[in-house]
Design a protein around this motif. Structure first.
Motif, PDB file in Angstrom:
ATOM      1  N   ALA A 187      60.417  28.685  44.318  1.00  0.00           N
ATOM      2  CA  ALA A 187      60.312  29.443  42.931  1.00  0.00           C
ATOM      3  C   ALA A 187      58.936  29.575  42.667  1.00  0.00           C
ATOM      4  CB  ALA A 187      61.267  28.893  41.916  1.00  0.00           C
ATOM      5  N   ALA A 188      58.692  30.434  41.562  1.00  0.00           N
ATOM      6  CA  ALA A 188      57.194  30.483  40.864  1.00  0.00           C
ATOM      7  C   ALA A 188      56.813  29.041  40.220  1.00  0.00           C
ATOM      8  CB  ALA A 188      57.162  31.721  39.992  1.00  0.00           C
ATOM      9  N   LYS A 189      55.534  28.760  40.413  1.00  0.00           N
ATOM     10  CA  LYS A 189      55.170  27.763  39.962  1.00  0.00           C
ATOM     11  C   LYS A 189      54.733  27.953  38.599  1.00  0.00           C
ATOM     12  CE  LYS A 189      54.371  24.953  43.744  1.00  0.00           C
ATOM     13  NZ  LYS A 189      55.035  23.946  43.897  1.00  0.00           N
ATOM     14  N   PRO A 190      54.696  26.926  37.253  1.00  0.00           N
ATOM     15  CA  PRO A 190      54.286  27.188  36.264  1.00  0.00           C
ATOM     16  C   PRO A 190      53.018  27.614  36.236  1.00  0.00           C
ATOM     17  CG  PRO A 190      55.320  25.107  36.647  1.00  0.00           C
ATOM     18  CD  PRO A 190      54.975  25.541  38.004  1.00  0.00           C
ATOM     19  N   ALA A 191      52.766  28.454  35.293  1.00  0.00           N
ATOM     20  CA  ALA A 191      51.470  28.807  34.958  1.00  0.00           C
ATOM     21  C   ALA A 191      50.337  27.628  34.840  1.00  0.00           C
ATOM     22  CB  ALA A 191      51.335  29.625  33.430  1.00  0.00           C
ATOM     23  N   GLY A 192      49.305  27.961  35.530  1.00  0.00           N
ATOM     24  CA  GLY A 192      48.235  26.842  35.599  1.00  0.00           C
ATOM     25  C   GLY A 192      46.804  27.479  35.328  1.00  0.00           C
ATOM     26  N   GLY A 193      45.814  26.683  36.140  1.00  0.00           N
ATOM     27  CA  GLY A 193      44.720  27.210  35.777  1.00  0.00           C
ATOM     28  C   GLY A 193      44.161  28.588  36.227  1.00  0.00           C
ATOM     29  N   ALA A 194      42.638  28.713  36.397  1.00  0.00           N
ATOM     30  CA  ALA A 194      42.026  29.939  36.931  1.00  0.00           C
ATOM     31  C   ALA A 194      42.195  30.071  38.361  1.00  0.00           C
ATOM     32  CB  ALA A 194      40.854  30.165  36.499  1.00  0.00           C
ATOM     33  N   ALA A 207      49.281  37.910  42.356  1.00  0.00           N
ATOM     34  CA  ALA A 207      48.127  38.763  43.323  1.00  0.00           C
ATOM     35  C   ALA A 207      47.311  39.414  42.565  1.00  0.00           C
ATOM     36  CB  ALA A 207      49.022  39.286  44.520  1.00  0.00           C
ATOM     37  N   ALA A 208      48.065  40.048  41.412  1.00  0.00           N
ATOM     38  CA  ALA A 208      47.254  40.998  40.518  1.00  0.00           C
ATOM     39  C   ALA A 208      45.778  40.068  39.948  1.00  0.00           C
ATOM     40  CB  ALA A 208      47.740  41.609  39.398  1.00  0.00           C
ATOM     41  N   ALA A 209      45.804  38.827  39.924  1.00  0.00           N
ATOM     42  CA  ALA A 209      44.761  38.131  39.451  1.00  0.00           C
ATOM     43  C   ALA A 209      43.508  38.060  40.323  1.00  0.00           C
ATOM     44  CB  ALA A 209      45.187  36.655  39.186  1.00  0.00           C
ATOM     45  N   PHE A 210      43.706  38.628  41.485  1.00  0.00           N
ATOM     46  CA  PHE A 210      42.608  38.630  42.455  1.00  0.00           C
ATOM     47  C   PHE A 210      41.904  40.008  42.495  1.00  0.00           C
ATOM     48  CE2 PHE A 210      45.348  35.074  43.760  1.00  0.00           C
ATOM     49  CZ  PHE A 210      44.558  34.326  44.060  1.00  0.00           C
ATOM     50  N   ARG A 211      40.570  40.060  42.424  1.00  0.00           N
ATOM     51  CA  ARG A 211      39.675  41.360  42.439  1.00  0.00           C
ATOM     52  C   ARG A 211      39.678  42.205  43.564  1.00  0.00           C
ATOM     53  NH1 ARG A 211      34.655  40.676  44.487  1.00  0.00           N
ATOM     54  NH2 ARG A 211      33.976  38.500  45.086  1.00  0.00           N
ATOM     55  N   ASP A 212      40.472  41.622  44.831  1.00  0.00           N
ATOM     56  CA  ASP A 212      40.334  42.390  45.990  1.00  0.00           C
ATOM     57  C   ASP A 212      41.692  42.870  46.290  1.00  0.00           C
ATOM     58  OD1 ASP A 212      41.180  39.702  46.483  1.00  0.00           O
ATOM     59  OD2 ASP A 212      40.270  40.043  48.515  1.00  0.00           O
ATOM     60  N   VAL A 213      42.761  42.820  45.483  1.00  0.00           N
ATOM     61  CA  VAL A 213      43.990  43.058  45.522  1.00  0.00           C
ATOM     62  C   VAL A 213      44.736  43.981  44.296  1.00  0.00           C
ATOM     63  CG1 VAL A 213      46.483  42.312  45.994  1.00  0.00           C
ATOM     64  CG2 VAL A 213      44.580  40.843  46.867  1.00  0.00           C
ATOM     65  N   ASN A 214      45.256  44.828  44.656  1.00  0.00           N
ATOM     66  CA  ASN A 214      45.895  45.819  43.572  1.00  0.00           C
ATOM     67  C   ASN A 214      47.280  46.330  44.175  1.00  0.00           C
ATOM     68  OD1 ASN A 214      45.887  48.412  45.186  1.00  0.00           O
ATOM     69  ND2 ASN A 214      43.567  48.215  44.679  1.00  0.00           N
ATOM     70  N   ALA A 215      48.102  47.029  43.284  1.00  0.00           N
ATOM     71  CA  ALA A 215      49.327  47.404  43.389  1.00  0.00           C
ATOM     72  C   ALA A 215      49.433  48.361  44.624  1.00  0.00           C
ATOM     73  CB  ALA A 215      50.048  47.854  42.370  1.00  0.00           C
TER      74      ALA A 215
END
Length: 402
Positions: free
Chosen positions: A250-257, A282-290
């Motif tokens: 399951a998804a981890k709790p929100a954490g750091g950057a 995955a959207a948090a990474f600058r080289d990945v988009n939808a």
């Protein structure tokens, strides 16, 4: 999807080729047999394209360039032979053989690697041709002719018979015999490559059966009509495969950057627990988009804490994964007990030293019978994993769970 064949009628236009003892021009014979061969192959379920379908001149390079653009499975060039000795007759098939390289006529890297396939194709076509048409068998011949050494798919040049021999020239002048020759060539092609073979680029490959089993189960997919078994597996492909065979946490709790948490297991980046804000995925990474083909699988893996990116804020989904990375993550998700190797104990592979970050994971998968080394003694942990190797690993894992 049907296998695709390029049929090449030799010579043409201002180049008549050999002139028979009966005045027959080779270019005419070649085109007629090629057209007959095309029709027969289409009837058998193949997709066929011809380098020329009329009396036009093409350079050898144009023929090869045309073939490469077709993304075909086989190249078959049709010719008739000629020699100064009128008593010589029969059929032969030319192919490139890397065991007999010619420094003045270097072959393409692809054709060098395809020697076994081209040799097998040449053998099957020649055997079928001489048996069907009752011709003398003059054997398969390693050759440096341009069209069989510069392409990128299994390639042969068929010398149907000798225009310089009266008996052979008479056969080549016969419409019925040309049809029989085309039938023999078509049957040889079919013996080598059936028209509807799945993933034709895995034919004869050591991992073919595993690949086909996984494809039938919906675990692996091809790339177009091929599988590309020896291409390096990307991070995105690996995450997609894992998502199909494991219930990711399951998804981890929100954490750091992103790139800020967990401990690297190899230089640069890797699969870690936590670190990236799970809510962002995955959207948090600058080289990945939808728009990325594997975005949903990458997003799921990131939110589950299975996949984390690099310190520079990238996920690098299209970067190859190493054999050690694959082993480490697979061991974790399969919940396979980690093997602790005592100092000085015998290790499954000589190139994994004591203290190597993934030694226990690799040892666990080896003991389970799920993974092999590149050789009996070497695992090559930092080498990229191929698509075939990943299929073999997953296939063995699934078989062990039954």
């Amino acid at each position: 999807m049907a296998a695709k064949i390029v049929v090449d009628a030799g010579h043409g236009g201002r180049d008549p080729g050999a002139i028979g003892v009966n005045g027959l021009q080779e270019k005419t014979v070649n085109l007629d047999i090629s057209r007959k061969l095309r029709d027969l192959l289409i009837q058998r379920g193949y997709e066929v394209t011809m380098t020329r379908d009329s009396d036009v001149y093409l350079t050898l390079k144009e023929r090869v360039d045309f073939t490469k653009a077709q993304h075909a499975d086989l190249f078959v060039s049709i010719h008739a032979n000629s020699i100064s000795s009128p008593g010589t007759r029969g059929a032969m098939v030319l192919y490139y053989d890397d065991a007999y390289p010619q420094s003045s006529y270097p072959a393409s890297p692809e054709m060098r690697a395809l020697t076994p396939q081209s040799r097998e194709l040449a053998t099957k076509v020649l055997n079928s041709l001489v048996q069907t048409a009752g011709l003398e068998n003059r054997g398969i011949v390693p050759s440096a002719v341009y069209v069989v050494r510069m392409g990128n798919i299994p390639s042969i040049l068929v010398e149907t018979a000798f225009l310089s021999n009266p008996e052979d020239a008479a056969l080549l002048a016969s419409n019925q015999m040309r049809q029989i020759m085309a039938q023999g060539i078509a049957s040889g092609i079919e013996a080598y490559l059936p028209p509807n073979i799945q993933f034709p680029d895995t034919r004869g490959h050591w991992a073919r059966e595993a690949i086909l089993r996984l494809n039938a189960q919906g675990v692996v997919e091809g790339v177009g009509k091929n599988f590309e078994p020896d291409r390096m597996l990307t991070r995105a492909e690996w995450m997609t495969l894992l998502g199909r065979i494991f219930d990711l946490p399951a998804a981890k709790p929100a954490g750091g950057a992103c790139g800020d948490g967990g401990k690297d297991t190899v230089a640069g980046a890797v699969y870690r627990d936590g670190g990236c804000d799970a809510a962002q995925g995955a959207a948090a990474f600058r080289d990945v988009n939808a728009g990325h083909w594997a975005f949903a699988d990458l997003d799921r893996a990131v939110k589950a804490g299975v996949l984390e990116g690099y310190p520079d804020g990238t996920l690098r989904p299209d970067q190859p994964v190493t054999r050690a990375e694959v082993a480490a993550l697979f061991q974790r998700l399969a919940k396979l007990p980690l093997i602790e190797l005592a100092p000085g104990s015998q290790r499954p592979f000589k190139d994994i030293p004591a203290g190597y970050w993934a030694e226990g994971e690799v040892a666990a998968l080896k003991q389970a019978g799920w993974i092999d080394g590149v050789t009996a003694e070497r695992f090559e942990p930092e080498r990229s994993m191929t698509r075939a190797e990943s299929a073999a690993l997953i296939d063995r894992y699934i078989a062990s769970r039954k």
